[in-house]
Design a protein around this motif. Structure first.
Motif, PDB file in Angstrom:
ATOM      1  N   MET A   1       9.097  33.614  -2.473  1.00 37.58           N
ATOM      2  CA  MET A   1       7.797  34.066  -2.975  1.00 37.58           C
ATOM      3  C   MET A   1       7.397  35.430  -2.419  1.00 37.58           C
ATOM      4  O   MET A   1       6.570  36.131  -3.017  1.00 37.58           O
TER       5      MET A   1
ATOM      6  N   PHE B   1      -1.337  34.895 -14.425  1.00 38.34           N
ATOM      7  CA  PHE B   1      -1.765  35.598 -13.223  1.00 38.34           C
ATOM      8  C   PHE B   1      -3.118  36.244 -13.497  1.00 38.34           C
ATOM      9  O   PHE B   1      -3.211  37.163 -14.326  1.00 38.34           O
TER      10      PHE B   1
ATOM     11  N   PRO C   1      10.667  35.218 -11.734  1.00 34.21           N
ATOM     12  CA  PRO C   1       9.480  34.376 -11.780  1.00 34.21           C
ATOM     13  C   PRO C   1       8.152  35.081 -11.468  1.00 34.21           C
ATOM     14  O   PRO C   1       7.090  34.467 -11.603  1.00 34.21           O
ATOM     15  N   PHE C   2       8.227  36.357 -11.041  1.00 35.12           N
ATOM     16  CA  PHE C   2       7.011  37.036 -10.609  1.00 35.12           C
ATOM     17  C   PHE C   2       6.826  38.345 -11.371  1.00 35.12           C
ATOM     18  O   PHE C   2       7.771  38.889 -11.944  1.00 35.12           O
TER      19      PHE C   2
ATOM     20  N   ALA D   1       7.148  38.537  -4.712  1.00 32.41           N
ATOM     21  CA  ALA D   1       5.965  38.857  -5.517  1.00 32.41           C
ATOM     22  C   ALA D   1       5.045  39.813  -4.784  1.00 32.41           C
ATOM     23  O   ALA D   1       4.479  40.740  -5.376  1.00 32.41           O
TER      24      ALA D   1
ATOM     25  N   LYS E   1       3.521  31.400 -16.963  1.00 29.69           N
ATOM     26  CA  LYS E   1       2.716  31.544 -15.756  1.00 29.69           C
ATOM     27  C   LYS E   1       1.572  32.513 -16.034  1.00 29.69           C
ATOM     28  O   LYS E   1       1.797  33.580 -16.615  1.00 29.69           O
TER      29      LYS E   1
ATOM     30  N   MET F   1      -1.856  34.195  -4.929  1.00 31.77           N
ATOM     31  CA  MET F   1      -1.929  34.013  -6.377  1.00 31.77           C
ATOM     32  C   MET F   1      -0.734  34.650  -7.057  1.00 31.77           C
ATOM     33  O   MET F   1      -0.142  34.079  -7.986  1.00 31.77           O
TER      34      MET F   1
ATOM     35  N   CYS G   1       2.122  34.899  -5.960  1.00 34.07           N
ATOM     36  CA  CYS G   1       3.276  34.036  -5.663  1.00 34.07           C
ATOM     37  C   CYS G   1       3.237  32.728  -6.449  1.00 34.07           C
ATOM     38  O   CYS G   1       4.179  31.926  -6.359  1.00 34.07           O
ATOM     39  N   GLY G   2       2.149  32.495  -7.175  1.00 34.59           N
ATOM     40  CA  GLY G   2       1.996  31.257  -7.928  1.00 34.59           C
ATOM     41  C   GLY G   2       1.234  30.177  -7.196  1.00 34.59           C
ATOM     42  O   GLY G   2       1.197  29.026  -7.648  1.00 34.59           O
ATOM     43  N   ILE G   3       0.596  30.518  -6.086  1.00 33.84           N
ATOM     44  CA  ILE G   3      -0.199  29.561  -5.311  1.00 33.84           C
ATOM     45  C   ILE G   3      -1.670  29.953  -5.403  1.00 33.84           C
ATOM     46  O   ILE G   3      -2.060  31.023  -4.940  1.00 33.84           O
ATOM     47  N   GLU G   4      -2.453  29.121  -6.026  1.00 31.89           N
ATOM     48  CA  GLU G   4      -3.888  29.378  -6.158  1.00 31.89           C
ATOM     49  C   GLU G   4      -4.671  28.440  -5.243  1.00 31.89           C
ATOM     50  O   GLU G   4      -4.353  27.256  -5.127  1.00 31.89           O
TER      51      GLU G   4
END
Length: 242
Positions: free
Chosen positions: A231, A104, A76-77, A234, A102, A131, A133-136
């Motif tokens: 996460m 980035f 996922p990363f 990442a 996704k 970011m 990790c997918g968290i903005e």
């Protein structure tokens, strides 16, 4: 930048067609129209990595606004190799994985940054790490480093970004605020195993021990409400880049 539904659909279609190899291509902006431009993966081991032909970058009708590739095994990363290549391209990267795309945004590698308050500082580093990790969460304006600390900038902006203060049980992925004279003026990301990632004033961003010195300086610990232990991969992928 946002990807249109059509762009995402075309990226996923190409990824499915290329599997079990990695697909690759570009997001292109021609005027105001966004589109996906598929490329041939010429890597020696296309199931494990991708390589876009050098001449594919030439003659594109429009502007290349993102590099695209897929992870057929659904990692996922971005990998360490991905982050190294993204740092060279200085472009956003889109990743097709797990049936979704996704995006980035571009951020320099987490280690080795020169300190520039408001552009490359401890909060910027943490924001970019999450970011990956997918968290903005949004950045916040800076004025003066000492005035911002005195005004409680961290305590105000961490909750806005989705962080909750925790009273006990430090774990990997937590943000540690440190203080001088009782004023929180620095933030670090705890990596677990007694190590932290941070960017101190007048130093390069780096990984170092969460030593007794930093433990004594600790003001508070904050945890993002969407954080998941996996996460951390990442962030470790990024800091593995030499």
């Amino acid at each position: 930048m946002k990807l249109t539904k059509q762009t995402q659909s075309d990226i996923l279609k190409h990824a499915n067609e290329a599997a079990p190899n990695e697909s690759c291509g570009f997001v292109v902006l021609t005027g105001r129209k966004q589109s996906y431009h598929p490329c041939e993966n010429v890597a020696t081991l296309p199931q494990d990595t991708f390589e876009i032909p050098a001449d594919a970058w030439i003659g594109i009708d429009g502007d290349i606004v993102a590099v695209v590739h897929s992870h057929p095994r659904n990692e996922p990363f971005l990998s360490g190799a991905d982050r190294k290549a993204q740092n060279q391209s200085e472009l956003p990267w889109a990743l097709a994985t797990g049936g979704a795309v996704k995006l980035f945004r571009y951020a320099p590698l987490l280690r080795g940054r020169q300190f520039v308050y408001g552009a490359a500082d401890c909060f910027t580093l943490i924001r970019d790490a999450f970011m990956l990790c997918g968290i903005e969460f949004r950045d916040h304006p800076r004025s003066n480093i000492d005035d911002d600390a005195a005004a409680g900038s961290f305590e105000q902006n961490l909750p806005d970004g989705g962080f909750i203060r925790v009273r006990a049980g430090l774990q990997a992925g937590d943000v540690v605020l440190t203080a001088q004279n009782g004023i929180a003026n620095h933030a670090a990301l705890y990596l677990g195993g007694g190590e932290m990632l941070h960017h101190a004033f007048d130093h390069l961003s780096r990984v170092e021990p969460y030593s007794k010195y930093w433990q004594r300086m600790t003001h508070s610990v904050w945890r993002h409400q969407d954080w998941q232990p996996e996460m951390l991969e990442a962030i470790k992928n990024d800091i593995s880049v030499i």
